[in-house]
Write a protein that holds these residues in place. Structure first.
Motif, PDB file in Angstrom:
ATOM      1  N   ARG A 436      18.185  10.545  13.305  1.00 41.23           N
ATOM      2  CA  ARG A 436      17.377   9.526  12.630  1.00 41.23           C
ATOM      3  C   ARG A 436      17.409   8.251  13.457  1.00 41.23           C
ATOM      4  NH1 ARG A 436      15.090   8.990   7.744  1.00 41.23           N
ATOM      5  NH2 ARG A 436      14.912   6.935   6.760  1.00 41.23           N
ATOM      6  N   VAL A 437      16.248   7.740  13.792  1.00 43.14           N
ATOM      7  CA  VAL A 437      16.163   6.527  14.604  1.00 43.14           C
ATOM      8  C   VAL A 437      15.103   5.603  14.017  1.00 43.14           C
ATOM      9  CG1 VAL A 437      16.877   7.658  16.747  1.00 43.14           C
ATOM     10  CG2 VAL A 437      14.454   7.571  16.164  1.00 43.14           C
ATOM     11  N   THR A 438      15.189   4.364  14.430  1.00 44.69           N
ATOM     12  CA  THR A 438      14.143   3.375  14.114  1.00 44.69           C
ATOM     13  C   THR A 438      13.506   2.965  15.431  1.00 44.69           C
ATOM     14  OG1 THR A 438      15.295   2.580  12.150  1.00 44.69           O
ATOM     15  CG2 THR A 438      13.666   1.112  13.142  1.00 44.69           C
ATOM     16  N   VAL A 439      12.208   3.210  15.541  1.00 46.91           N
ATOM     17  CA  VAL A 439      11.497   2.969  16.799  1.00 46.91           C
ATOM     18  C   VAL A 439      10.689   1.674  16.684  1.00 46.91           C
ATOM     19  CG1 VAL A 439       9.841   3.894  18.463  1.00 46.91           C
ATOM     20  CG2 VAL A 439      11.349   5.455  17.193  1.00 46.91           C
ATOM     21  N   LEU A 440      10.741   0.884  17.752  1.00 46.54           N
ATOM     22  CA  LEU A 440      10.005  -0.387  17.836  1.00 46.54           C
ATOM     23  C   LEU A 440       9.035  -0.310  19.003  1.00 46.54           C
ATOM     24  CD1 LEU A 440      11.359  -4.001  17.641  1.00 46.54           C
ATOM     25  CD2 LEU A 440      10.057  -3.277  19.645  1.00 46.54           C
ATOM     26  N   PHE A 441       7.759  -0.633  18.713  1.00 46.23           N
ATOM     27  CA  PHE A 441       6.763  -0.797  19.771  1.00 46.23           C
ATOM     28  C   PHE A 441       6.270  -2.241  19.735  1.00 46.23           C
ATOM     29  CE2 PHE A 441       6.366   3.735  20.399  1.00 46.23           C
ATOM     30  CZ  PHE A 441       5.898   3.831  21.701  1.00 46.23           C
ATOM     31  N   SER A 442       6.261  -2.864  20.907  1.00 44.38           N
ATOM     32  CA  SER A 442       5.776  -4.243  21.022  1.00 44.38           C
ATOM     33  C   SER A 442       4.725  -4.298  22.119  1.00 44.38           C
ATOM     34  CB  SER A 442       6.937  -5.182  21.351  1.00 44.38           C
ATOM     35  OG  SER A 442       6.467  -6.487  21.617  1.00 44.38           O
ATOM     36  N   ASP A 443       3.565  -4.905  21.799  1.00 39.83           N
ATOM     37  CA  ASP A 443       2.464  -4.975  22.755  1.00 39.83           C
ATOM     38  C   ASP A 443       1.948  -6.410  22.833  1.00 39.83           C
ATOM     39  OD1 ASP A 443       0.615  -4.179  24.577  1.00 39.83           O
ATOM     40  OD2 ASP A 443      -0.779  -3.322  23.107  1.00 39.83           O
ATOM     41  N   ILE A 444       1.549  -6.825  24.016  1.00 37.72           N
ATOM     42  CA  ILE A 444       1.015  -8.185  24.209  1.00 37.72           C
ATOM     43  C   ILE A 444      -0.460  -8.200  23.856  1.00 37.72           C
ATOM     44  CG2 ILE A 444       0.585 -10.010  25.891  1.00 37.72           C
ATOM     45  CD1 ILE A 444       2.999  -9.027  27.444  1.00 37.72           C
ATOM     46  N   ARG A 445      -0.827  -9.152  23.031  1.00 35.90           N
ATOM     47  CA  ARG A 445      -2.243  -9.321  22.658  1.00 35.90           C
ATOM     48  C   ARG A 445      -2.966 -10.134  23.736  1.00 35.90           C
ATOM     49  NH1 ARG A 445      -1.894  -5.520  20.305  1.00 35.90           N
ATOM     50  NH2 ARG A 445      -1.176  -5.221  18.152  1.00 35.90           N
ATOM     51  N   GLN A 529      -2.454 -20.060  25.699  1.00 39.74           N
ATOM     52  CA  GLN A 529      -1.885 -20.238  24.378  1.00 39.74           C
ATOM     53  C   GLN A 529      -2.274 -19.126  23.411  1.00 39.74           C
ATOM     54  OE1 GLN A 529       0.486 -22.546  23.488  1.00 39.74           O
ATOM     55  NE2 GLN A 529       0.465 -22.791  25.729  1.00 39.74           N
ATOM     56  N   ASP A 530      -3.259 -18.312  23.812  1.00 41.77           N
ATOM     57  CA  ASP A 530      -3.610 -17.166  22.974  1.00 41.77           C
ATOM     58  C   ASP A 530      -2.668 -15.971  23.212  1.00 41.77           C
ATOM     59  OD1 ASP A 530      -5.711 -18.498  21.861  1.00 41.77           O
ATOM     60  OD2 ASP A 530      -7.183 -17.766  23.329  1.00 41.77           O
ATOM     61  N   PHE A 531      -1.735 -16.134  24.147  1.00 38.35           N
ATOM     62  CA  PHE A 531      -0.732 -15.108  24.455  1.00 38.35           C
ATOM     63  C   PHE A 531       0.053 -14.784  23.175  1.00 38.35           C
ATOM     64  CE2 PHE A 531       3.329 -13.577  26.049  1.00 38.35           C
ATOM     65  CZ  PHE A 531       2.993 -12.757  27.109  1.00 38.35           C
ATOM     66  N   ASP A 532      -0.022 -13.554  22.697  1.00 36.29           N
ATOM     67  CA  ASP A 532       0.610 -13.210  21.427  1.00 36.29           C
ATOM     68  C   ASP A 532       1.191 -11.793  21.513  1.00 36.29           C
ATOM     69  OD1 ASP A 532       1.485 -13.486  18.828  1.00 36.29           O
ATOM     70  OD2 ASP A 532      -0.418 -14.314  18.104  1.00 36.29           O
ATOM     71  N   VAL A 533       1.803 -11.368  20.441  1.00 34.67           N
ATOM     72  CA  VAL A 533       2.488 -10.086  20.436  1.00 34.67           C
ATOM     73  C   VAL A 533       2.255  -9.380  19.104  1.00 34.67           C
ATOM     74  CG1 VAL A 533       4.676 -10.992  19.523  1.00 34.67           C
ATOM     75  CG2 VAL A 533       4.708  -8.915  20.893  1.00 34.67           C
ATOM     76  N   GLY A 534       2.254  -8.049  19.136  1.00 32.56           N
ATOM     77  CA  GLY A 534       2.220  -7.231  17.940  1.00 32.56           C
ATOM     78  C   GLY A 534       3.369  -6.250  17.983  1.00 32.56           C
ATOM     79  N   ILE A 535       4.097  -6.081  16.866  1.00 31.47           N
ATOM     80  CA  ILE A 535       5.282  -5.223  16.835  1.00 31.47           C
ATOM     81  C   ILE A 535       5.154  -4.243  15.674  1.00 31.47           C
ATOM     82  CG2 ILE A 535       7.793  -5.136  16.580  1.00 31.47           C
ATOM     83  CD1 ILE A 535       7.890  -7.973  17.726  1.00 31.47           C
ATOM     84  N   GLY A 536       5.354  -2.952  15.978  1.00 36.26           N
ATOM     85  CA  GLY A 536       5.327  -1.927  14.945  1.00 36.26           C
ATOM     86  C   GLY A 536       6.670  -1.245  14.840  1.00 36.26           C
ATOM     87  N   LEU A 537       7.125  -0.958  13.591  1.00 39.03           N
ATOM     88  CA  LEU A 537       8.430  -0.351  13.340  1.00 39.03           C
ATOM     89  C   LEU A 537       8.277   0.853  12.420  1.00 39.03           C
ATOM     90  CD1 LEU A 537      10.437  -3.629  12.602  1.00 39.03           C
ATOM     91  CD2 LEU A 537      10.691  -2.233  14.643  1.00 39.03           C
ATOM     92  N   HIS A 538       9.034   1.918  12.740  1.00 39.19           N
ATOM     93  CA  HIS A 538       9.052   3.081  11.857  1.00 39.19           C
ATOM     94  C   HIS A 538      10.409   3.774  11.967  1.00 39.19           C
ATOM     95  CE1 HIS A 538       8.053   6.614   9.620  1.00 39.19           C
ATOM     96  NE2 HIS A 538       8.132   7.409  10.680  1.00 39.19           N
ATOM     97  N   THR A 539      10.922   4.280  10.839  1.00 41.78           N
ATOM     98  CA  THR A 539      12.205   4.983  10.799  1.00 41.78           C
ATOM     99  C   THR A 539      11.971   6.444  10.423  1.00 41.78           C
ATOM    100  OG1 THR A 539      13.387   2.979  10.152  1.00 41.78           O
ATOM    101  CG2 THR A 539      14.489   5.082   9.740  1.00 41.78           C
ATOM    102  N   GLY A 540      12.532   7.345  11.214  1.00 39.39           N
ATOM    103  CA  GLY A 540      12.388   8.766  10.932  1.00 39.39           C
ATOM    104  C   GLY A 540      13.145   9.603  11.945  1.00 39.39           C
ATOM    105  N   GLU A 541      12.952  10.914  11.871  1.00 39.23           N
ATOM    106  CA  GLU A 541      13.632  11.838  12.770  1.00 39.23           C
ATOM    107  C   GLU A 541      12.913  11.904  14.110  1.00 39.23           C
ATOM    108  OE1 GLU A 541      16.467  13.656  12.257  1.00 39.23           O
ATOM    109  OE2 GLU A 541      16.704  12.521  10.382  1.00 39.23           O
ATOM    110  N   ALA A 542      13.702  11.964  15.171  1.00 36.97           N
ATOM    111  CA  ALA A 542      13.131  12.080  16.515  1.00 36.97           C
ATOM    112  C   ALA A 542      14.105  12.867  17.391  1.00 36.97           C
ATOM    113  CB  ALA A 542      12.862  10.706  17.122  1.00 36.97           C
TER     114      ALA A 542
END
Length: 623
Positions: A436-445, A529-542
């Motif tokens: 069981r893990v929690t995965v984080l994805f972060s992307d620059i807008r 200044q429009d430099f931004d980030v989006g982060i997605g999180l999910h917990t499950g089996e991997a």
């Protein structure tokens, strides 16, 4: 069976075989004899001399004092004849000469004849003989002709034509011989530890002098050809003894004297052994007790051992081999099996010390009961085994530690990697596992627009500065950095180290990553200044593990959980900087200000996915 276990078993078996074969080499012999000699010497101090053996010592003092009576050595044989006559009146059980009477005295033939007559008249007098090398100047004798005189025994394979070179008491008539050999053979290190029961003369068995005496006095003899001597005391003459000159003068003096009566008490019913300790006669041998141990004391020791059956009996060689194999196999297998190298020192070495001590104590108590268990090579080989395995384990663990540090420092905080390696909580394995893990994805807008308006060098510099802060935050909260995908970052919690707070730590890392973004953006020009980030999180089996080819592999997570975290990150655009699934939200133990963001259909999922965001002073969502 795992490869490491197979290696451990193979190395254990190889070490055991090599060590077992070493028992029959000079190393095995030397180690066993070294420890055995110490034990023999220690046990000797616990043994009391018998009260039925008396040594009449031809010492330096006797040689000096007898000069006025008998002249220089060798003395006329009549001197010894007088001694026998005087002793016989005191009724000893046996008179044993550890002196050779082989050469005729051409100047005093009457003296030799007198000695021969006295020996003939006393059936309790025993004389010495010696087998010498066939290369000597002596003429070999046909043993068949001396079968009765020497009480030789033969077997079915004994040749009637067998010859041997012997030094015998030729001055005594053959029919009155009571002769035994006094040969004392040394082992390959030059130390004598055994005494013959009988000597094999080309198939004929000739009793040694101690065995001849014991047999004549109706003591049973062992079946073996020799005995291992069980010495008495640590003195050169551990038996009761008197100087030759003192005994001779008392016997020549008045029989009414108190000295004579006292001597009678010392002689009566005793075995009297006449021999020399004078250094000028060089009648000494190398033994475990001393390098200059008098031959007469050796003869007396062998006589006592045979009469009292107190000689050492060696433990069966197969028992020694079995004990050797078990101990070496135990140490090798346990040393290789223990996961923590430090435990080799905290467990194996103390265990070796205790077992070695127990082996020595066991050997010592067996020796006190006349059994000799050779443990020298066993202790030495187990010591070498533990040292070798410790070095092998140390080198292997150092290499593994270096490899782990090199690999995992790319994914985890290097300080944490060192701690995990020290605690043996981080192990390199090519086998993947599901967890069981929690995965984080972060992307620059807006990264595409940014890269189009900047040179490649500027883009790389910008990304490196941004990623440095974000990776530090991931490491801070115990996350594992999986990979960089262009301007995106993937990380996960829960592996390689289990984390009960993985969802909460991942969310805290995401919050701080947004704070890093705001801080980092303040250092950028106005057009960024429009430099931004989006982060997605999910917990499950991997599935997590070292995945790749032999040329290159990385520690990564794969599976539907990873895909869903990536899809959730894609939903952040124009909604929130952070979005997490319901499973991630429910796994957080701390309470956050949850904001339901609705249900969304994502690629690869038949059912909509509920996502949430959080609100707070430092979190700004975009409506």
């Amino acid at each position: 069976m795992e490869r490491g276990n197979q290696t451990s078993i193979m190395l254990s078996l190889m070490a055991t075989v090599i060590v077992a074969l070493g028992l029959f080499t000079d190393i095995g012999f030397t180690a066993n004899r070294f420890v055995s000699d110490i034990l023999v010497k220690q046990v000797a101090t616990k043994r009391m001399p018998p009260n039925n053996i008396l040594i009449i010592d031809i010492d330096e003092y006797s040689l000096k004092q007898m000069e006025s009576i008998a002249g220089k050595w060798p003395w006329p044989r009549s001197i010894h004849a007088h001694l026998i006559e005087g002793l016989s009146e005191l009724k000893p059980e046996a008179i044993v000469f550890d002196v050779l009477f082989s050469e005729h005295d051409i100047y005093r033939p009457d003296s030799d004849a007198y000695f021969s007559d006295v020996v003939a008249q006393n059936s309790n007098v025993y004389l010495a003989g010696v087998e010498v090398s066939s290369n000597s100047m002596l003429t070999p004798i046909k043993l068949k002709d001396y079968q009765q005189a020497l009480s030789l025994e033969k077997n079915n394979d004994t040749s009637t034509q067998a010859l041997s070179s012997l030094v015998l008491p030729w001055i005594v008539k053959r029919e009155h011989w009571r002769v035994g050999s006094i040969n004392f053979s040394t082992e390959r290190d030059g130390v004598g530890r055994h005494y013959d029961v009988y000597r094999n003369l080309n198939g004929w068995h000739w009793l040694s002098l101690p065995a001849k005496v014991a047999s004549s006095l109706n003591y049973s003899l062992p079946n073996s050809s020799s005995i291992k001597l069980n010495f008495i005391g640590n003195e050169l003459i551990p038996f009761a003894s008197k100087r030759y000159v003192d005994v001779f003068q008392i016997l020549e003096a008045s029989k009414d004297s108190s000295a004579y009566h006292h001597l009678k008490q010392q002689i009566e019913n005793k075995i009297i052994i006449v021999g020399s300790t004078a250094s000028g006669l060089y009648d000494s041998r190398v033994t475990p007790i001393s390098h200059h141990y008098p031959a007469v004391s050796i003869l007396a020791t062998a006589t006592e051992n045979l009469m009292n059956q107190s000689y050492f009996t060696s433990v069966n060689i197969w028992a020694e081999i079995l004990a050797l194999c078990l101990v070496v196999l135990l140490f090798t297998a346990s040393s290789l099996a223990i996961k923590n190298f430090r435990n080799v020192f905290f467990i194996i070495w103390p265990a070796w010390f205790v077992i070695s001590l127990l082996l020595l104590l066991t050997s010592y108590f067996l020796a006190l009961n006349d059994y000799l268990f050779s443990v020298g090579y066993l202790i030495l080989s187990s010591f070498i085994t533990v040292v070798t395995v410790s070095m092998f384990r140390g080198i292997r663990e150092y290499q593994q530690r270096k490899k782990l540090l090199t690999i995992f420092s790319r994914f985890i905080d290097p300080r944490l990697v060192r701690e995990l390696i020290d605690e043996q909580s981080l192990e390199l394995s090519t086998r993947s596992k599901s967890c069981r893990v929690t995965v984080l994805f972060s992307d620059i807008r807006g990264f595409t627009t940014l890269s189009e308006s900047r040179s490649a060098e500027q883009v790389v510099t910008l990304l490196n500065g941004y990623f440095s802060k974000q990776v530090a935050t991931i490491f801070k909260y115990g996350g594992t950095l999986d990979k960089f995908i262009g301007d995106a970052v993937m990380a996960f919690w829960g592996a390689p180290v289990e984390d009960e707070l993985q969802s909460e730590n991942a969310l805290k890392a995401a919050i701080e990553m947004t704070e890093n973004l705001i801080e980092f953006r303040q250092s950028l020009p106005d057009d960024l200044q429009d430099f931004d980030v989006g982060i997605g999180l999910h917990t499950g089996e991997a599935v997590v593990g070292m995945i790749g080819s032999e040329q290159r592999y990385d520690y990564t997570a794969i599976g539907d959980t990873v895909n869903l975290a990536s899809r959730v990150e894609g939903l952040t655009k124009n909604k929130a900087r952070i979005l997490l699934t319901e499973s991630c939200k429910n796994s957080c133990r701390s309470t956050f200000n949850w904001i339901p963001m609705g249900s969304f259909s994502v690629k690869g999922r038949s059912e909509p996915v509920n996502v949430y965001s959080i609100k707070g002073m430092l979190i700004q969502t975009e409506q």
